[in-house]
Design a protein around this motif. Structure first.
Motif, PDB file in Angstrom:
ATOM      1  N   VAL A 223      -8.546  28.401 -26.306  1.00  0.00           N
ATOM      2  CA  VAL A 223      -9.304  28.543 -25.053  1.00  0.00           C
ATOM      3  C   VAL A 223     -10.495  29.473 -25.227  1.00  0.00           C
ATOM      4  O   VAL A 223     -11.573  29.227 -24.682  1.00  0.00           O
ATOM      5  N   SER A 361      -0.049  26.940 -22.296  1.00  0.00           N
ATOM      6  CA  SER A 361      -1.294  26.683 -21.554  1.00  0.00           C
ATOM      7  C   SER A 361      -2.427  26.291 -22.499  1.00  0.00           C
ATOM      8  O   SER A 361      -3.270  25.457 -22.156  1.00  0.00           O
ATOM      9  N   SER A 362      -2.459  26.863 -23.707  1.00  0.00           N
ATOM     10  CA  SER A 362      -3.507  26.535 -24.674  1.00  0.00           C
ATOM     11  C   SER A 362      -3.354  25.109 -25.204  1.00  0.00           C
ATOM     12  O   SER A 362      -4.334  24.366 -25.323  1.00  0.00           O
ATOM     13  N   TYR A 365      -4.408  22.757 -22.626  1.00  0.00           N
ATOM     14  CA  TYR A 365      -5.873  22.715 -22.560  1.00  0.00           C
ATOM     15  C   TYR A 365      -6.456  21.799 -23.638  1.00  0.00           C
ATOM     16  O   TYR A 365      -7.323  20.961 -23.361  1.00  0.00           O
ATOM     17  N   GLN A 387      -5.944  24.656 -16.998  1.00  0.00           N
ATOM     18  CA  GLN A 387      -5.341  25.642 -17.912  1.00  0.00           C
ATOM     19  C   GLN A 387      -5.207  26.994 -17.232  1.00  0.00           C
ATOM     20  O   GLN A 387      -4.187  27.682 -17.374  1.00  0.00           O
TER      21      GLN A 387
END
Length: 409
Positions: A223, A361-362, A365, A387
């Motif tokens: 990210v 979350s990464s 994304y 994200q």
């Protein structure tokens, strides 16, 4: 040192860094193509990624445990961890480059040598931890200010070769951090008599905290840094150049929040150590309201000044991207309203949970970037906001609502 002085000193250092990056981007965009600027951006992303991957961010452990253990002892353990980890990661990198990318090594030998040597000192966790635990934020701000000024001079008078410019930037940062590291080492030697032995349990706590912090930093790279590399691969260098300018503009907004985050971490750690949970709630409310107002004002100014800045600073190369920039800034502004959750999460000590949250979350994304690649920048914006929603929601849940993970609040 009072909190207002800390905020101002950190803010001035951060804003000088952000403004210089913004001006440098304008200079390079004016004289180079967006594609050439995109190449320079990729070089920068590589060195920042290497600094993060190569060593644990021991400054977080220093700040957290300096309230419980003698600072010199925490520094000694942190220095050992940082040095050993960097030695082995540098060794691994060398073998990978030598055996898998030999032609790249030969072509970029000076760039690689500079990056590996100075990578140890740049953003040294021992240096950051020492100054932040001692509330000497003004010294870190001074490093940023001097670095920004020298880089601006280099970019103004010599930017024909982006590779040479990048090496110059690495040398500037490296030299300043070597000086800072030397100062911290001298302070450590001067206070060595004040050290006291700590037990194996405390060493294990510091080591575990540092390694989980390292995992968090690495898992956040898709990210924070790899986004440019992925966008360049999926959508081309020109689009990554535009995206980086948008990110630079939005980072001007982030420089207001970063000082608050830096100062909140030791403050939250101290308050939790003293059991002042009610005071933390008050700080959270103040931060959220302040960041909301800052976001509204920043968006208004961006909307009003966009055409003038685009024409006179970026040579009208961003004419087609006004809506995307405003949307990106709105997403960044929303994240600033919740900026308090990150230092609070560190203070509570949920590094293991944080690692899995950030990793999930990464990966989410990156998956979205691949799925939405045909949408261009609009796809990047959708991936960014989703994200952010996943990351913040899970962190808030684990701190405030999960009774099975050592709930503090």
């Amino acid at each position: 040192m009072n909190d207002k002085f800390k905020l101002v000193s950190v803010f001035l250092g951060n804003i000088s860094l952000a403004l210089s990056a913004f001006i440098i981007a304008a200079i390079l965009i004016a004289d180079l193509s967006v594609k050439e600027y995109g190449e320079f951006v990729l070089y920068q992303s590589c060195i920042v990624s290497w600094v993060i991957i190569s060593k644990p961010p021991v400054w977080q452990a220093i700040v957290k445990f300096s309230y419980e253990i003698k600072l010199n002892e925490v520094l000694k353990i942190s220095y050992f961890l940082e040095l050993v980890c960097y030695f082995f990661t540098a060794l691994i990198l060398f073998f990978i480059l030598y055996f898998c990318f030999y032609s790249v090594v030969v072509e970029n030998i000076l760039l690689i040598v500079f990056s590996i040597f100075f990578g140890y000192f740049i953003n040294s966790g021992v240096v950051l931890g020492f100054f932040r635990s001692q509330s000497k934020f003004y010294i870190l701000s001074l490093i940023q200010f001097i670095s920004s000024c020298i880089k601006l001079v280099f970019a103004t008078f010599y930017h024909e070769d982006v590779k040479v410019l990048f090496i110059s930037f690495v040398f500037i940062d490296g030299a300043l951090w070597v000086l800072a590291f030397t100062y911290v080492y001298m302070e450590y030697k001067r206070n060595k008599d004040e050290s006291s032995l700590i037990n194996a349990i405390s060493k294990k706590r510091i080591t575990n905290f540092a390694f989980w912090s390292w995992g968090n930093s690495i898992s956040d790279l898709p990210v924070t840094q790899f986004d440019r590399v992925i966008i360049a691969y999926l959508m081309g260098l020109e689009l990554v150049g535009v995206y980086n300018i948008m990110k630079r503009v939005s980072q001007l907004l982030g420089q207001i929040a970063d000082p608050i985050s830096q100062i909140s971490f030791p403050k939250f750690s101290e308050m939790l150590h003293e059991g002042k949970v009610g005071s933390i709630y008050k700080i959270i409310i103040k931060i959220s309201l302040l960041m909301f107002l800052v976001t509204i004002v920043s968006l208004s100014f961006t909307y009003l000044l966009y055409e003038m800045v685009n024409e006179h600073v970026f040579s009208s190369k961003l004419t087609l991207y006004k809506n995307e920039l405003l949307m990106f800034m709105s997403i960044q502004g929303l994240s600033l309203v919740f900026v308090w959750i990150h230092p609070l999460f560190l203070s509570v000590g949920k590094m293991k949970e944080g690692f899995f949250i950030v990793t999930f979350s990464s990966l989410f994304y990156v998956m979205l970037l691949f799925l939405l690649r045909d949408m261009g920048l609009a796809g990047v914006l959708i991936a960014t906001i989703l994200q952010f929603f996943v990351l913040i929601s899970l962190k808030v849940y684990y701190v405030f609502f999960n009774r099975y993970t050592g709930k503090v609040f």
